[in-house]
Design a protein around this motif. Structure first.
Motif, PDB file in Angstrom:
ATOM      1  N   HIS A  92      -3.913 -16.160   1.164  1.00 47.76           N
ATOM      2  CA  HIS A  92      -3.386 -14.862   1.469  1.00 47.76           C
ATOM      3  C   HIS A  92      -3.511 -14.086  -0.052  1.00 47.76           C
ATOM      4  O   HIS A  92      -3.498 -14.484  -1.292  1.00 47.76           O
ATOM      5  CB  HIS A  92      -1.862 -15.107   1.391  1.00 47.76           C
ATOM      6  N   GLY A  93      -3.931 -12.778   0.132  1.00 47.29           N
ATOM      7  CA  GLY A  93      -4.175 -12.152  -1.156  1.00 47.29           C
ATOM      8  C   GLY A  93      -4.052 -10.322  -0.975  1.00 47.29           C
ATOM      9  O   GLY A  93      -3.550 -10.087   0.011  1.00 47.29           O
ATOM     10  N   ILE A  94      -4.245 -10.007  -2.079  1.00 52.87           N
ATOM     11  CA  ILE A  94      -3.991  -8.756  -2.261  1.00 52.87           C
ATOM     12  C   ILE A  94      -5.219  -8.068  -3.418  1.00 52.87           C
ATOM     13  O   ILE A  94      -5.669  -8.800  -3.900  1.00 52.87           O
ATOM     14  CB  ILE A  94      -2.640  -8.078  -3.094  1.00 52.87           C
ATOM     15  N   PHE A  95      -5.524  -6.606  -2.880  1.00 56.77           N
ATOM     16  CA  PHE A  95      -6.214  -6.030  -3.899  1.00 56.77           C
ATOM     17  C   PHE A  95      -5.506  -4.940  -4.586  1.00 56.77           C
ATOM     18  O   PHE A  95      -4.967  -4.172  -4.070  1.00 56.77           O
ATOM     19  CB  PHE A  95      -7.531  -5.308  -3.285  1.00 56.77           C
ATOM     20  N   GLN A  96      -5.525  -4.867  -6.073  1.00 59.45           N
ATOM     21  CA  GLN A  96      -4.693  -3.978  -6.810  1.00 59.45           C
ATOM     22  C   GLN A  96      -5.840  -2.881  -7.525  1.00 59.45           C
ATOM     23  O   GLN A  96      -6.866  -3.476  -8.062  1.00 59.45           O
ATOM     24  CB  GLN A  96      -4.228  -4.358  -7.804  1.00 59.45           C
ATOM     25  N   LYS A  97      -5.592  -1.790  -7.564  1.00 55.27           N
ATOM     26  CA  LYS A  97      -6.185  -0.812  -8.075  1.00 55.27           C
ATOM     27  C   LYS A  97      -5.915  -1.050  -9.709  1.00 55.27           C
ATOM     28  O   LYS A  97      -4.794  -1.778 -10.016  1.00 55.27           O
ATOM     29  CB  LYS A  97      -6.059   0.710  -7.992  1.00 55.27           C
ATOM     30  N   ARG A  98      -6.644  -0.379 -10.575  1.00 59.43           N
ATOM     31  CA  ARG A  98      -6.575  -0.687 -12.052  1.00 59.43           C
ATOM     32  C   ARG A  98      -5.167  -0.302 -12.670  1.00 59.43           C
ATOM     33  O   ARG A  98      -4.514  -0.756 -13.609  1.00 59.43           O
ATOM     34  CB  ARG A  98      -7.780  -0.142 -12.862  1.00 59.43           C
ATOM     35  N   ASP A  99      -4.513   0.691 -11.766  1.00 62.07           N
ATOM     36  CA  ASP A  99      -3.153   1.198 -12.048  1.00 62.07           C
ATOM     37  C   ASP A  99      -2.300   0.171 -11.697  1.00 62.07           C
ATOM     38  O   ASP A  99      -0.936   0.253 -11.924  1.00 62.07           O
ATOM     39  CB  ASP A  99      -2.896   2.647 -11.769  1.00 62.07           C
ATOM     40  N   GLY A 100      -2.543  -0.861 -10.812  1.00 64.14           N
ATOM     41  CA  GLY A 100      -1.455  -1.863 -10.371  1.00 64.14           C
ATOM     42  C   GLY A 100      -1.125  -1.618  -8.909  1.00 64.14           C
ATOM     43  O   GLY A 100      -0.608  -2.571  -8.506  1.00 64.14           O
ATOM     44  N   ALA A 101      -1.329  -0.566  -8.337  1.00 61.20           N
ATOM     45  CA  ALA A 101      -1.339  -0.231  -6.975  1.00 61.20           C
ATOM     46  C   ALA A 101      -1.722  -1.135  -6.069  1.00 61.20           C
ATOM     47  O   ALA A 101      -3.035  -1.494  -6.235  1.00 61.20           O
ATOM     48  CB  ALA A 101      -1.534   1.350  -6.833  1.00 61.20           C
ATOM     49  N   VAL A 102      -1.164  -1.665  -5.246  1.00 64.28           N
ATOM     50  CA  VAL A 102      -1.628  -2.566  -3.970  1.00 64.28           C
ATOM     51  C   VAL A 102      -2.039  -1.663  -2.953  1.00 64.28           C
ATOM     52  O   VAL A 102      -1.499  -0.943  -2.339  1.00 64.28           O
ATOM     53  CB  VAL A 102      -0.620  -3.660  -3.602  1.00 64.28           C
ATOM     54  N   VAL A 103      -3.507  -1.803  -2.710  1.00 62.87           N
ATOM     55  CA  VAL A 103      -4.073  -0.858  -1.832  1.00 62.87           C
ATOM     56  C   VAL A 103      -4.443  -1.609  -0.421  1.00 62.87           C
ATOM     57  O   VAL A 103      -4.887  -1.133   0.230  1.00 62.87           O
ATOM     58  CB  VAL A 103      -5.030  -0.131  -2.494  1.00 62.87           C
ATOM     59  N   ARG A 104      -4.679  -3.093  -0.673  1.00 65.62           N
ATOM     60  CA  ARG A 104      -4.970  -3.677   0.568  1.00 65.62           C
ATOM     61  C   ARG A 104      -4.449  -5.150   0.351  1.00 65.62           C
ATOM     62  O   ARG A 104      -4.406  -5.852  -0.342  1.00 65.62           O
ATOM     63  CB  ARG A 104      -6.512  -3.853   0.578  1.00 65.62           C
ATOM     64  N   ARG A 105      -3.926  -5.626   1.611  1.00 65.35           N
ATOM     65  CA  ARG A 105      -3.255  -7.106   1.529  1.00 65.35           C
ATOM     66  C   ARG A 105      -4.356  -7.773   2.764  1.00 65.35           C
ATOM     67  O   ARG A 105      -4.671  -7.051   3.714  1.00 65.35           O
ATOM     68  CB  ARG A 105      -1.966  -6.944   2.260  1.00 65.35           C
ATOM     69  N   PHE A 106      -4.510  -8.969   2.612  1.00 65.29           N
ATOM     70  CA  PHE A 106      -5.040  -9.714   3.721  1.00 65.29           C
ATOM     71  C   PHE A 106      -4.936 -11.312   3.529  1.00 65.29           C
ATOM     72  O   PHE A 106      -4.311 -11.830   2.778  1.00 65.29           O
ATOM     73  CB  PHE A 106      -6.787  -9.572   3.288  1.00 65.29           C
ATOM     74  N   THR A 107      -5.485 -11.858   4.703  1.00 66.90           N
ATOM     75  CA  THR A 107      -5.593 -13.423   4.743  1.00 66.90           C
ATOM     76  C   THR A 107      -6.813 -13.886   5.075  1.00 66.90           C
ATOM     77  O   THR A 107      -7.627 -12.922   5.606  1.00 66.90           O
ATOM     78  CB  THR A 107      -4.499 -13.794   5.924  1.00 66.90           C
ATOM     79  N   VAL A 108      -7.103 -15.102   4.626  1.00 63.40           N
ATOM     80  CA  VAL A 108      -8.451 -15.549   4.945  1.00 63.40           C
ATOM     81  C   VAL A 108      -8.321 -16.798   5.426  1.00 63.40           C
ATOM     82  O   VAL A 108      -7.468 -17.790   4.981  1.00 63.40           O
ATOM     83  CB  VAL A 108      -9.227 -15.502   3.792  1.00 63.40           C
ATOM     84  N   VAL A 109      -8.892 -16.999   6.654  1.00 63.20           N
ATOM     85  CA  VAL A 109      -9.226 -18.641   7.199  1.00 63.20           C
ATOM     86  C   VAL A 109     -10.491 -19.172   6.812  1.00 63.20           C
ATOM     87  O   VAL A 109     -11.460 -18.343   7.153  1.00 63.20           O
ATOM     88  CB  VAL A 109      -8.982 -18.513   8.590  1.00 63.20           C
ATOM     89  N   MET A 110     -10.399 -20.115   6.102  1.00 66.41           N
ATOM     90  CA  MET A 110     -11.784 -20.612   5.627  1.00 66.41           C
ATOM     91  C   MET A 110     -12.017 -21.981   6.349  1.00 66.41           C
ATOM     92  O   MET A 110     -11.514 -22.775   6.285  1.00 66.41           O
ATOM     93  CB  MET A 110     -11.807 -20.788   4.064  1.00 66.41           C
TER      94      MET A 110
END
Length: 178
Positions: free
Chosen positions: A49-67
């Motif tokens: 389970h993950g998130i991508f944060q811009k450099r200002d800390g704002a979360v702009v994308r959430r995701f799950t990964v099945v590997m």
């Protein structure tokens, strides 16, 4: 003469300051337990389970990964299936090679060249350039990717993404095995 000394002193202080910003090395974690062996952890099914944060800390994308992961000898395949919070999906297949002394190399279709990594103790550091599609364009961005094994089931991952040395943001992931 005074101006020359001042410039020399300022230059030496700048070099000393930059040298102090080198940051941690994977070898700093060599004595930490539990011991991370990628070919053991990434074997079978792993969920992230993950998130991508811009450099200002704002979360702009959430995701799950099945590997789905498997190894034959020193060759591993990590077949990643991403599902993003907006409903979009993506697949990345890593082909890894385990080398001596905890070194790993890897390739994937959207990775430029070869990724280089090293394990020590409970840590893994992975560096690569990724082709990242954004709004109809594709950018090549660098990843400085750190993973830390917490226990047999959980590993945390923090990846810093940059372009031209400028930090763009971070990806944070929690892996769970089994």
């Amino acid at each position: 003469m005074n101006q020359r000394r001042t410039l020399l002193l300022a230059g030496l202080l700048s070099v000393a300051t930059l040298g102090g910003c080198a940051g941690p090395q994977v070898s700093d974690y060599a004595q930490q337990k539990p011991l991370l062996e990628l070919d053991r952890y990434f074997n079978g099914r792993v969920l992230a389970h993950g998130i991508f944060q811009k450099r200002d800390g704002a979360v702009v994308r959430r995701f799950t990964v099945v590997m789905d992961c498997h190894w034959e000898g020193n060759q591993g395949v990590l077949d990643e299936h991403f599902t993003y919070s907006d409903g979009s999906t993506q697949r990345r297949v890593w082909r890894l090679t385990k080398h001596a002394d905890g070194r790993y190399t890897g390739r994937a279709d959207d990775v430029v060249g070869e990724a280089q990594g090293q394990t020590a103790g409970s840590a893994f550091r992975w560096n690569y350039t990724l082709r990242l599609p954004v709004d109809g364009s594709v950018y090549e961005v660098q990843f400085d990717d750190w993973m830390f094994l917490i226990d047999d089931r959980v590993m945390l991952n923090r990846a810093t993404m940059s372009k031209f040395g400028i930090r763009l943001g971070e990806v944070l992931l929690s892996f769970t095995k089994g």
